[in-house]
Design an enzyme around this catalytic site. Sequence first.
Site, PDB file in Angstrom:
ATOM      1  N   ASP A 127      80.760   3.136 -52.936  1.00  0.00           N
ATOM      2  CA  ASP A 127      81.251   4.372 -53.562  1.00  0.00           C
ATOM      3  C   ASP A 127      80.135   5.285 -54.077  1.00  0.00           C
ATOM      4  O   ASP A 127      80.383   6.453 -54.357  1.00  0.00           O
ATOM      5  CB  ASP A 127      82.172   4.039 -54.749  1.00  0.00           C
ATOM      6  CG  ASP A 127      83.407   3.275 -54.330  1.00  0.00           C
ATOM      7  OD1 ASP A 127      83.739   3.301 -53.129  1.00  0.00           O
ATOM      8  OD2 ASP A 127      84.046   2.652 -55.199  1.00  0.00           O
ATOM      9  N   GLN A 273      85.089   0.328 -43.623  1.00  0.00           N
ATOM     10  CA  GLN A 273      83.922   1.005 -44.222  1.00  0.00           C
ATOM     11  C   GLN A 273      82.973   0.045 -44.924  1.00  0.00           C
ATOM     12  O   GLN A 273      81.821   0.373 -45.186  1.00  0.00           O
ATOM     13  CB  GLN A 273      84.393   2.041 -45.265  1.00  0.00           C
ATOM     14  CG  GLN A 273      85.160   3.181 -44.672  1.00  0.00           C
ATOM     15  CD  GLN A 273      86.043   3.858 -45.710  1.00  0.00           C
ATOM     16  OE1 GLN A 273      85.663   4.846 -46.282  1.00  0.00           O
ATOM     17  NE2 GLN A 273      87.223   3.309 -45.964  1.00  0.00           N
TER      18      GLN A 273
HETATM   19  O1  F6P Z   1      84.454  -0.326 -55.177  1.00  0.00           O
HETATM   20  C1  F6P Z   1      84.406  -0.451 -53.808  1.00  0.00           C
HETATM   21  C2  F6P Z   1      85.779  -0.263 -53.195  1.00  0.00           C
HETATM   22  O2  F6P Z   1      85.635  -0.411 -51.805  1.00  0.00           O
HETATM   23  C3  F6P Z   1      86.483   1.036 -53.551  1.00  0.00           C
HETATM   24  O3  F6P Z   1      86.087   2.129 -52.757  1.00  0.00           O
HETATM   25  C4  F6P Z   1      87.918   0.659 -53.322  1.00  0.00           C
HETATM   26  O4  F6P Z   1      88.776   1.469 -54.097  1.00  0.00           O
HETATM   27  C5  F6P Z   1      87.982  -0.755 -53.767  1.00  0.00           C
HETATM   28  O5  F6P Z   1      86.668  -1.272 -53.647  1.00  0.00           O
HETATM   29  C6  F6P Z   1      88.935  -1.593 -52.973  1.00  0.00           C
HETATM   30  O6  F6P Z   1      88.919  -2.869 -53.488  1.00  0.00           O
HETATM   31  P1  F6P Z   1      89.569  -4.148 -52.780  1.00  0.00           P
HETATM   32  O7  F6P Z   1      88.765  -4.463 -51.564  1.00  0.00           O
HETATM   33  O8  F6P Z   1      89.478  -5.209 -53.800  1.00  0.00           O
HETATM   34  O9  F6P Z   1      90.984  -3.755 -52.431  1.00  0.00           O
END
Ligand code: F6P
Length: 342
Positions: A127, A273
């Site tokens: 991010d 990503q």
């Molecule tokens: O903080 C990194 C991130 O990829 C954010 O962009 C996203 O909102 C979140 O983690 C998603 O988290 P998880 O993989 O736990 O659903």
Amino acid sequence: MRIGVLTGGGDCPGLNAVIRAVVRKGVATYGHEFVGFQDGWKGPLEGLSRPLGIAEVRGILPRGGTILGSSRTNPFKIENGVERIKENLAAQGVDALIAIGGEDTLGVATKLHELGVNVVGVPKTIDNDLGATDYTFGFDTAVNIAMEAIDRLHTTAESHHRTLVVEVMGRHAGWIALHAGLAGGANVILLPERQFDVEQVAGYVEKRFQHQYAPIVVVAEGAQPLEGQMVLHNQELDSFGHVRLGGIGQWLAEQLEAKTGKEARTVVLGHIQRGGTPSAFDRVLATRLGLQAIDAVHEGDWGKMVAMQSTDIVRVPLAEATRELKTVPLERYAEAEVFFGS
Ligand code: F6P
């Protein structure tokens, strides 16, 4: 010294490059020993560890993810969490910790430092929203993945005269959306930092069709329309109090199709990503941060986070780095707005 290493929060490309640099310099230059704590703060909390020497870090530089595993465990939400961590560190003869993570993992590191744990932090997140560092590794790789996806979607948007909405990650900060959208020539970019007017977005889309060119709309998962609330995947919170996002892209495509009469489809890039091998930029940044982190530990410079400022790797207080998120300034967003609808 015997040094524990952990990776917490969402994984990202470059974590293994940090671990490798820390261990390689720590062993070869300083003669330190390492132990790998598994699955973020869950490792020291439950005493889950594995050996971490030169042999274990061979060949991991280009590997995505983390060989140590990760989790979103928050020891401050668990009864006697801090005491348990201190006991497990003592039981395993660990003198210091290197915590590699984002706002949540390093927030825990900040508090543990204040409670007397010897800790140094390394910033990571796709991010790019951590304070006190210009870039975090993982971001460049994620932007390149999203840019390539946008490039590919342009051709399908053109062939089928469709609007294609690309939903990218970014809960509170729209850095990925901004950079991928700019690099990929998006028609509109929508960020969490500024609520959008769906009528205006529909106007940009119409205009683009008038130029005989199909639009790509890049939307960060945390972007919100003016007239509504954030579209939530579900209402459950994780142990750091974050909701699970997802859904804004689909909602937006439905709105745009209804308002423009042109077919609109959504692509949610999601964890693609965060996957796969790190870019060269991220490998170099992660390696340089790892080298600085082991130097900080060797010098007993506790409570610091290593950071990239300009092209230098520096040390900043963890508390300063985790005080507030680095969001996209509106004047940076204005640079991208020049291209909207044209
Ligand atoms: O903080 C990194 C991130 O990829 C954010 O962009 C996203 O909102 C979140 O983690 C998603 O988290 P998880 O993989 O736990 O659903």
